[in-house]
Write a protein that holds these residues in place. Sequence first.
Motif, short mmCIF file in Angstrom:
data_model
loop_
_atom_site.label_atom_id
_atom_site.label_comp_id
_atom_site.label_asym_id
_atom_site.label_seq_id
_atom_site.Cartn_x
_atom_site.Cartn_y
_atom_site.Cartn_z
N GLN A 116 0.69 -1.19 0.06
CA GLN A 116 -0.08 -0.13 0.00
C GLN A 116 0.79 1.40 0.05
OE1 GLN A 116 -3.72 0.09 0.15
NE2 GLN A 116 -2.96 -1.57 -1.18
N LYS A 117 2.26 1.00 0.01
CA LYS A 117 3.07 2.33 0.10
C LYS A 117 2.57 3.40 1.14
CE LYS A 117 4.42 1.72 -4.62
NZ LYS A 117 3.84 0.49 -5.05
N THR A 118 2.56 2.81 2.34
CA THR A 118 1.91 3.67 3.32
C THR A 118 2.53 3.22 4.90
OG1 THR A 118 0.04 4.77 4.83
CG2 THR A 118 -0.05 2.39 3.81
N ASP A 119 2.74 4.16 5.69
CA ASP A 119 3.09 4.12 7.06
C ASP A 119 2.22 4.54 8.02
OD1 ASP A 119 5.71 2.72 6.95
OD2 ASP A 119 6.64 4.78 6.24
N CYS A 120 0.97 4.64 7.50
CA CYS A 120 0.07 4.99 8.27
C CYS A 120 -0.27 4.24 9.79
CB CYS A 120 -1.39 5.08 7.76
SG CYS A 120 -2.97 5.49 8.58
N LEU A 121 -0.38 4.66 10.82
CA LEU A 121 -0.50 4.20 12.22
C LEU A 121 -1.45 2.87 12.19
CD1 LEU A 121 0.11 6.97 14.71
CD2 LEU A 121 1.65 5.30 14.04
N VAL A 122 -2.39 3.05 11.16
CA VAL A 122 -3.69 1.87 11.49
C VAL A 122 -2.97 0.58 10.98
CG1 VAL A 122 -5.46 3.40 10.94
CG2 VAL A 122 -4.41 2.28 9.16
N ILE A 123 -1.86 0.63 10.40
CA ILE A 123 -1.13 -0.71 10.04
C ILE A 123 -0.03 -1.19 10.75
CG2 ILE A 123 -2.00 -0.57 7.63
CD1 ILE A 123 0.87 0.07 6.68
N SER A 124 0.53 -0.41 11.80
CA SER A 124 1.39 -0.43 12.45
C SER A 124 1.43 -1.82 13.33
CB SER A 124 1.64 0.68 13.53
OG SER A 124 0.50 0.53 14.56
N GLU A 125 2.67 -2.39 13.64
CA GLU A 125 2.60 -3.47 14.03
C GLU A 125 1.98 -3.69 15.53
OE1 GLU A 125 6.15 -6.19 14.49
OE2 GLU A 125 7.35 -4.56 13.12
N ASP A 126 1.74 -2.54 16.44
CA ASP A 126 1.14 -2.33 17.47
C ASP A 126 -0.29 -2.50 17.34
OD1 ASP A 126 1.24 -1.64 20.32
OD2 ASP A 126 0.09 -0.06 19.35
N VAL A 127 -0.72 -1.95 16.42
CA VAL A 127 -2.33 -2.05 16.14
C VAL A 127 -2.74 -3.47 15.71
CG1 VAL A 127 -4.04 -1.21 14.60
CG2 VAL A 127 -2.54 0.49 15.45
N LEU A 128 -1.81 -4.05 14.91
CA LEU A 128 -2.04 -5.29 14.26
C LEU A 128 -1.76 -6.38 15.52
CD1 LEU A 128 -0.18 -5.22 10.98
CD2 LEU A 128 -2.95 -5.15 11.28
N VAL A 129 -1.10 -6.34 16.35
CA VAL A 129 -0.72 -7.26 17.46
C VAL A 129 -2.10 -6.95 18.54
CG1 VAL A 129 0.41 -7.30 19.74
CG2 VAL A 129 1.71 -7.24 17.62
N LYS A 130 -2.31 -5.65 18.73
CA LYS A 130 -3.72 -5.45 19.56
C LYS A 130 -4.95 -6.37 18.72
CE LYS A 130 -2.63 -1.38 22.20
NZ LYS A 130 -1.27 -1.26 22.04
N THR A 131 -4.97 -6.16 17.45
CA THR A 131 -6.18 -6.78 16.82
C THR A 131 -5.93 -8.14 16.91
OG1 THR A 131 -6.09 -5.06 15.34
CG2 THR A 131 -7.21 -6.92 14.56
N LEU A 132 -4.93 -8.63 16.48
CA LEU A 132 -4.69 -10.29 16.87
C LEU A 132 -4.98 -10.79 18.32
CD1 LEU A 132 -1.57 -10.93 14.47
CD2 LEU A 132 -3.88 -11.55 14.03
N ARG A 133 -4.57 -10.08 19.38
CA ARG A 133 -4.75 -10.35 20.73
C ARG A 133 -6.52 -10.22 20.85
NH1 ARG A 133 -0.09 -11.08 22.84
NH2 ARG A 133 1.69 -9.90 22.64
N TYR A 134 -6.98 -9.33 20.29
CA TYR A 134 -8.50 -9.26 20.64
C TYR A 134 -9.15 -10.35 19.97
CZ TYR A 134 -13.23 -7.44 20.25
OH TYR A 134 -14.65 -7.15 20.41
N ILE A 135 -8.91 -10.78 18.80
CA ILE A 135 -9.32 -12.16 18.11
C ILE A 135 -8.78 -13.27 18.82
CG2 ILE A 135 -9.04 -13.57 16.04
CD1 ILE A 135 -8.61 -10.95 14.47
N THR A 136 -7.82 -13.39 19.20
CA THR A 136 -7.13 -14.65 20.07
C THR A 136 -7.66 -14.80 21.62
OG1 THR A 136 -5.02 -13.75 20.39
CG2 THR A 136 -5.54 -15.12 18.46
#
Length: 286
Positions: A116-136
């Motif tokens: 996506q050629k972006t560094d937007c915070l919504v795709i940051s590792e921190d956000v994705l980790v929190k998302t995966l923790r919510y799912i798991t």
Amino acid sequence: MIKELWHSFPRTLEQRINALLDEAEPTPAKAFQLYKVCQNENLWQDSFEKFQKHLNEFFALPKVERRKSHVDVFLNAPLHTHLFEDFELNFRNAVVDNRSLLNLANWAHHLMRVAQKTDCLVISEDVLVKTLRYITNPPLFEKAKDIKFEDFCDAWKKIVFNLFGRKYDSEFQKILRELEWLQAQLKSEELQQQDRRPAFMPTIYLTQTEIDWTIGILKALDANTQLPKFPLSRGPQKQRLIDLERTIRLYNIVQTTKDPEFLKHKENIKATIINRCEGLLRDKAA
């Protein structure tokens, strides 16, 4: 390469999220529940610590290799089939490996960033980790297994909104639309493949006598009783049934022998019989 990876991203992510469950261990509460089930059924009289050790060894096996026989071997008697269903984990009663979760978040972050050629915070590792923790670690109102890509997106939206509100809404919606389009493309391709796939043809035709014999073998193994002989004097005539009967003969030998070389293969032979019986019943003509 990136293009191909990005094209399959929704499906790969979905598979990798569910794979986290395949390598998970039961929570202490789930382990204790299984311990009490086995204890109440008079299948286990030893300590919880010893039971948990055996349990961890069982869940250390790849999911596709886990069999009831692996549990039976450390219990006082074979586990009833319906009780074995309790050994199935979901994200609510499983402990997911943290390193695997972090690796998945890292992979998703880098692929989204490059594609996506972006560094937007919504795709940051921190956000994705929190998302995966919510799912798991799902709340009671969320799914606990069979996670779909849409479930990931729903969880992701919740995390992003909780962290940033609508601050990055424009860029986030753009990424979501791209992913939804990819998901639609993948579903369309899968439907086309299904249309091209030939109709299922049974690989073996079984008589009712042969079906009853096969079912009887599974029941006998479950009850730990003598395996039934093939009911017709001429013996089985179909190759898969002949192979099954040969394996049963070997199993019967192992049941009576004291030779340690044979005994150590007992559970493997039993698992082979179960697999062959289940395969016959699965592949038979209706």
